[in-house]
Motif scaffolding. Structure first.
Motif, PDB file in Angstrom:
ATOM      1  N   HIS A  91       0.838  -1.206   0.000  1.00  0.00           N
ATOM      2  CA  HIS A  91       0.000   0.000   0.000  1.00  0.00           C
ATOM      3  C   HIS A  91       0.876   1.259   0.000  1.00  0.00           C
ATOM      4  O   HIS A  91       0.656   2.192  -0.781  1.00  0.00           O
ATOM      5  N   ASP A  92       1.888   1.279   0.874  1.00  0.00           N
ATOM      6  CA  ASP A  92       2.767   2.451   0.978  1.00  0.00           C
ATOM      7  C   ASP A  92       3.604   2.637  -0.289  1.00  0.00           C
ATOM      8  O   ASP A  92       3.806   3.769  -0.759  1.00  0.00           O
ATOM      9  N   ALA A  93       4.089   1.523  -0.849  1.00  0.00           N
ATOM     10  CA  ALA A  93       4.878   1.605  -2.092  1.00  0.00           C
ATOM     11  C   ALA A  93       4.014   2.133  -3.237  1.00  0.00           C
ATOM     12  O   ALA A  93       4.454   2.974  -4.033  1.00  0.00           O
ATOM     13  N   TRP A  94       2.781   1.650  -3.320  1.00  0.00           N
ATOM     14  CA  TRP A  94       1.869   2.121  -4.364  1.00  0.00           C
ATOM     15  C   TRP A  94       1.608   3.623  -4.213  1.00  0.00           C
ATOM     16  O   TRP A  94       1.615   4.359  -5.198  1.00  0.00           O
ATOM     17  N   ASN A  95       1.393   4.080  -2.985  1.00  0.00           N
ATOM     18  CA  ASN A  95       1.160   5.505  -2.762  1.00  0.00           C
ATOM     19  C   ASN A  95       2.354   6.341  -3.198  1.00  0.00           C
ATOM     20  O   ASN A  95       2.200   7.414  -3.796  1.00  0.00           O
ATOM     21  N   THR A  96       3.556   5.850  -2.906  1.00  0.00           N
ATOM     22  CA  THR A  96       4.767   6.565  -3.316  1.00  0.00           C
ATOM     23  C   THR A  96       4.859   6.626  -4.837  1.00  0.00           C
ATOM     24  O   THR A  96       5.134   7.689  -5.411  1.00  0.00           O
ATOM     25  N   GLN A  97       4.615   5.505  -5.494  1.00  0.00           N
ATOM     26  CA  GLN A  97       4.714   5.456  -6.955  1.00  0.00           C
ATOM     27  C   GLN A  97       3.639   6.315  -7.621  1.00  0.00           C
ATOM     28  O   GLN A  97       3.924   7.015  -8.594  1.00  0.00           O
ATOM     29  N   GLN A  98       2.421   6.261  -7.103  1.00  0.00           N
ATOM     30  CA  GLN A  98       1.371   7.068  -7.726  1.00  0.00           C
ATOM     31  C   GLN A  98       1.631   8.561  -7.513  1.00  0.00           C
ATOM     32  O   GLN A  98       1.358   9.376  -8.393  1.00  0.00           O
TER      33      GLN A  98
END
Length: 148
Positions: A91-98
């Motif tokens: 979830h945190d990695a996705w937020n960073t990438q988005q």
């Protein structure tokens, strides 16, 4: 200008010879395109709008599953499953990438808007700067006389 040409010019100048500089350029005849940089304002505008539209759609679509993913990760973690912490990391990695992608879209859109405005200012500066002493707008052929 090639390095050897530069060295030759330096040695000619040191001997008091006539040093002339030659800029790299296209061949005088039959050399393909003119090599001029051409910017089409309408193309920059379309690209900027596409980047802005992508940003708007991505803001909505990329965030669609975020709340439920976070809730699921917390529930799994609270139930003692390691998968919960892994899902939180995802979830945190996705937020960073988005966020990175959203910033890139915004940067592209803003840069193209700036480029369009700057290009218009540059065009205006060229036109106003090409006036002769009498205030008349000079043509390119007239300008070329000054370079001969």
């Amino acid at each position: 200008m090639a390095w050897d040409e530069w060295e030759q010019l330096k040695s000619d100048a040191a001997r008091g010879g006539s040093a002339q500089m030659q800029l790299n350029q296209l061949p005088a005849e039959g050399g393909g395109s003119s090599g001029d940089l051409v910017v089409h304002d309408d193309e920059l505008g379309k690209l900027g709008n596409m980047a802005y539209d992508l940003l708007g759609k991505f803001r909505v679509d990329a965030d669609f599953a975020r709340p439920s993913t976070f809730t699921a990760s917390i529930d799994l973690f609270n139930d003692g499953l390691d998968m919960g912490s892994a899902l939180t990391e995802l979830h945190d990695a996705w937020n960073t990438q988005q966020q990175t992608l959203k910033e890139a879209c915004a940067h592209i859109s803003n840069h193209l808007d700036f480029s369009r405005a700057q290009h218009a200012k540059d065009d205006a500066a060229v036109v106003t700067g090409m006036r002769n002493a009498a205030g008349d707008l000079m043509t390119v052929s007239r300008i070329n006389e000054y370079f001969k």
